[in-house]
Scaffold this motif. Structure first.
Motif: not given
Length: 744
Positions: A146-161
């Motif tokens: 759940c990113p900050q509101r400024g990072l919403c409405h766009q592509k999200f990619e996150l790599v954990i391990d």
């Protein structure tokens, strides 16, 4: 199939903080990494001969069970040295719960304590299922997703391990009201946009300005939601550079963004997502309070929540490489991933057995459009191809949908035309034939309809099948389904005694394709005109399951030694007639004596048996006749022009790069007759000497397609001639032509 897909998550955020609303599968697991392969402790090693002998068993899972049984002999402690682990300390899921996991030292003397410990441990394990996923606490993972509101409405990619999370988080406005984004805010988005996303945003904006109206504004407890796909991070070294990024982007565009766009629209219009989160949150709290198992909660959630049921259907469809038909707030939605998307994660050598040429030309790939280019591996969309309608479920039957009452009056005309198209489509008709029969434009009407049907898996593009089944088939190099299962389905579909079992039928087709005569399907299998309708259905059944490929006729032109001698002698006689003697600098024509040619052997002619695809690569490295022989010819003609001014015009005409006699007596292939050199054009003209005028004209018209790459169907379509006319040319010029069959 997205082989890396591990789970689907729905995460939300409110004033109470982030939380995991639902996930499927209930207990997802990531694949373990090995630092070295596990040895087999059983007697039989799974070497290549064993795998080949048990190929069918491997397809049905027997080999996997056998291999799993071999590994099951290892105690868990003995495999620790083979499993790769993170350098950091191993996470303990039990740390998030305040309970003891140590066994009491005097368990036998105090049974009451043992019972209390068992109850506490079972309660802790049950809570672990609710509050842990991938060995992470759900609260921690929800906060990361759940990113900050400024990072919403766009592509999200996150790599954990070794996990990759892909999604498109959306949020309410600052005043807590959910509304569609304005054009200005969309243009200022910091996300990496795409043409498809812009189109969807525009459609949403038009729907707001048209019929759809947002729900009356009120403050919502739901601040944000995020639909996430969890992927097993692929090995970057297993594929070409950039393929993993393309792989992630296709999954994002086709699944993550599309589902989020629909959920966001329904949340704005009717607070649908908020209501679903209320139902699932209350249900989870109820089952946790009762101490019920997590599996029971999931079963109940699938019955009361359309989002939960849609996530389950979507996950199973993606893993089985099928079309996912889901419903969100009574809104039907079809989702899919390209069937060959996983090929991006592997080297091309693994798919060399697929001998059908898939969109090798960029122009051919462009004909399918951007939505059907990456991960589809489709044949060229060409007028000489045909369309095969696939078996559709009742819910996906286009006839039922097009004739249904929901079709609006202004769309009825288009629906009737599409029904007529589907009724006309047949594997015995090419797309060009359908264009003529329906009076539709090929580029603007036929091709878009084919793209839509292929994209929605209602049809597939195949080669034209002869109406009398006089088509030569070959078997696919590998089957996607095990042969025993195919045989059972075939027997159930065709119980007639005149139809042989599937293995026998496949053996007959394979043997017939290697014959010189009577090698087509009718001569090898059908053998009676009365059986054509039945076997037509048999062929369609096999084509739908990719068991057969058409063998196409390809033609190459060979300039023989005798032809070259004849052309060279005619040229020297002409020069002697104009120059009054032997051409200076030439060797005597003794070398052109046909008897001396009998002792000559052609050079390396390995290219004569190459496939069209291999020959294409080979000819790129072959020096042309003109480049090899041009330098010597230029000097010879320069000397001749000095001796006799009267033959200047003739010399210019014949400046074709003759070279020496030794250079022009060996047979050679004219690799590209459409761009033949001057000397090759003389050879082509000499081939028509003594032929009928209409046959010679037809040969001159179509020899540009005799490059070994064009199929007979393409030649007939481009040259606009009949198959009988093509056979006449092949018969009269057979001494200069090499014909062969190939599926490409």
């Amino acid at each position: 199939m997205a082989e890396t897909l591990l789970s689907l998550l729905l995460v939300n955020s409110s004033a109470k903080g982030p939380s995991l609303v639902f996930r499927w599968p209930p207990i997802p697991e990531s694949s373990s990494r090995l630092i070295r392969p596990l040895p087999h402790v059983c007697g039989s090693e799974l070497d290549n001969p064993w795998r080949a002998a048990h190929h069918n068993a491997a397809s049905t899972g027997t080999a996997d069970a056998f291999e799993q049984s071999c590994h099951s002999h290892y105690p868990p402690q003995e495999t620790d040295d083979y499993v790769w682990r993170m350098p950091s300390s191993v996470r303990d899921r039990t740390r998030s719960f305040s309970r003891s996991t140590q066994l009491p030292s005097s368990g036998r003397n105090s049974p009451s304590k043992v019972d209390s410990f068992d109850d506490e441990y079972e309660e802790g394990a049950m809570a672990d299922e609710y509050h842990s996923i991938f060995d992470y606490p759900t609260q921690f993972l929800s906060k990361m997703l759940c990113p900050q509101r400024g990072l919403c409405h766009q592509k999200f990619e996150l790599v954990i391990d070794d996990l990759a999370f892909i999604g498109h988080p959306v949020s309410a406005e600052d005043d807590g009201i959910w509304r569609f984004k304005s054009e200005k805010s969309k243009s200022n988005s910091r996300g990496r946009g795409s043409r498809n996303r812009d189109a969807d945003d525009n459609r949403s904006e038009r729907s707001v300005n048209g019929e759809l109206r947002p729900a009356q504004g009120h403050n919502s407890w739901l601040h944000m939601f995020h639909f996430v796909l969890v992927l097993d991070l692929p090995d970057p070294s297993s594929s070409a550079t950039g393929n993993i990024a393309k792989y992630f982007h296709v999954i994002y565009e086709q699944i993550a963004f599309t589902v989020t766009a629909v959920l966001f629209q329904e949340q704005v219009l009717s607070n649908f997502v908020e209501a679903e989160c209320d139902v699932l949150g209350a249900l989870e709290a109820e089952y946790i309070g009762k101490g019920e198992a997590f599996s029971k909660y999931v079963s109940h959630a699938l019955q009361v929540s359309s989002v939960a049921a849609a996530m389950k259907t979507l996950f199973e469809s993606i893993k089985s490489t099928t079309m996912a038909c889901i419903t969100l707030n009574n809104l039907p939605l079809e989702l899919q991933l390209p069937p060959c998307l996983d090929h991006l994660l592997h080297n091309e050598e693994e798919y060399e057995l697929d001998f059908v040429d898939h969109q090798e030309d960029e122009d051919e790939a462009r004909m399918w459009g951007p939505d059907l280019s990456l991960g589809w591996r489709l044949p060229a969309l060409a007028p000489w191809k045909s369309l095969l309608l696939l078996d559709a479920d009742d819910a996906l039957d286009p006839y039922t949908n097009l004739r249904g009452p929901h079709v609006r009056p202004e769309e009825r005309d288009y629906a009737d035309r599409l029904i007529k198209f589907l009724e006309t489509a047949s594997v015995t008709l090419s797309l060009a034939d359908m264009s003529s029969l329906l009076d539709w434009d090929l580029e603007s009407e036929i091709f878009p309809t084919v793209r839509w049907l292929v994209h929605h898996r209602r049809a597939k593009l195949v080669d034209v099948v002869h109406s009398g089944l006089k088509t030569i088939f070959t078997l696919a190099p590998k089957f996607d389904t095990a042969l025993p299962r195919l045989s059972a389905e075939f027997k159930e579909m065709f119980p007639q005694p005149i139809v042989p079992p599937l293995p026998a039928l496949l053996a007959t087709i394979s043997a017939a394709s290697s014959k010189q005569t009577e090698n087509h399907f009718f001569a090898a299998v059908v053998r009676s005109k009365e059986h054509i309708p039945l076997y037509h259905d048999v062929v369609l059944w096999m084509l739908r399951r990719d068991l057969l490929y058409n063998l196409h006729l390809h033609v190459r032109i060979i300039a023989t030694s005798e032809l070259k001698v004849r052309v060279r002698e005619a040229h020297e006689r002409k020069l002697e007639r104009f120059g009054g003697g032997q051409v200076r600098g030439r060797r005597p024509s003794k070398l052109l004596d046909p008897e001396s040619l009998m002792d000559r052997r052609p050079g390396n002619l390995a290219w004569l048996s190459m496939s069209p695809k291999s020959a294409r690569r080979y000819t790129r490295h072959m020096p042309s006749v003109e480049s090899e022989l041009g330098s010597e010819a230029a000097g010879s003609y320069a000397d001749k022009e000095k001796d006799d001014e009267d033959i200047t015009e003739e010399s210019d005409e014949d400046n074709v790069g003759w070279g020496t006699a030794e250079d022009t007596v060996s047979p050679s292939m004219i690799s590209d007759p459409g761009t033949a050199s001057p000397l090759e054009r003389r050879w082509l003209a000499a081939m028509s000497e003594g032929k009928d005028e209409h046959i010679a004209r037809r040969f001159e018209l179509i020899n540009q397609y005799f490059d070994g790459k064009r199929t007979d169907d393409e030649i007939l379509c481009r040259a606009e001639i009949s198959r009988k006319q093509l056979r006449e040319v092949l018969h009269h010029y057979e001494e200069y032509l090499q014909t062969f069959l190939h599926p490409a």
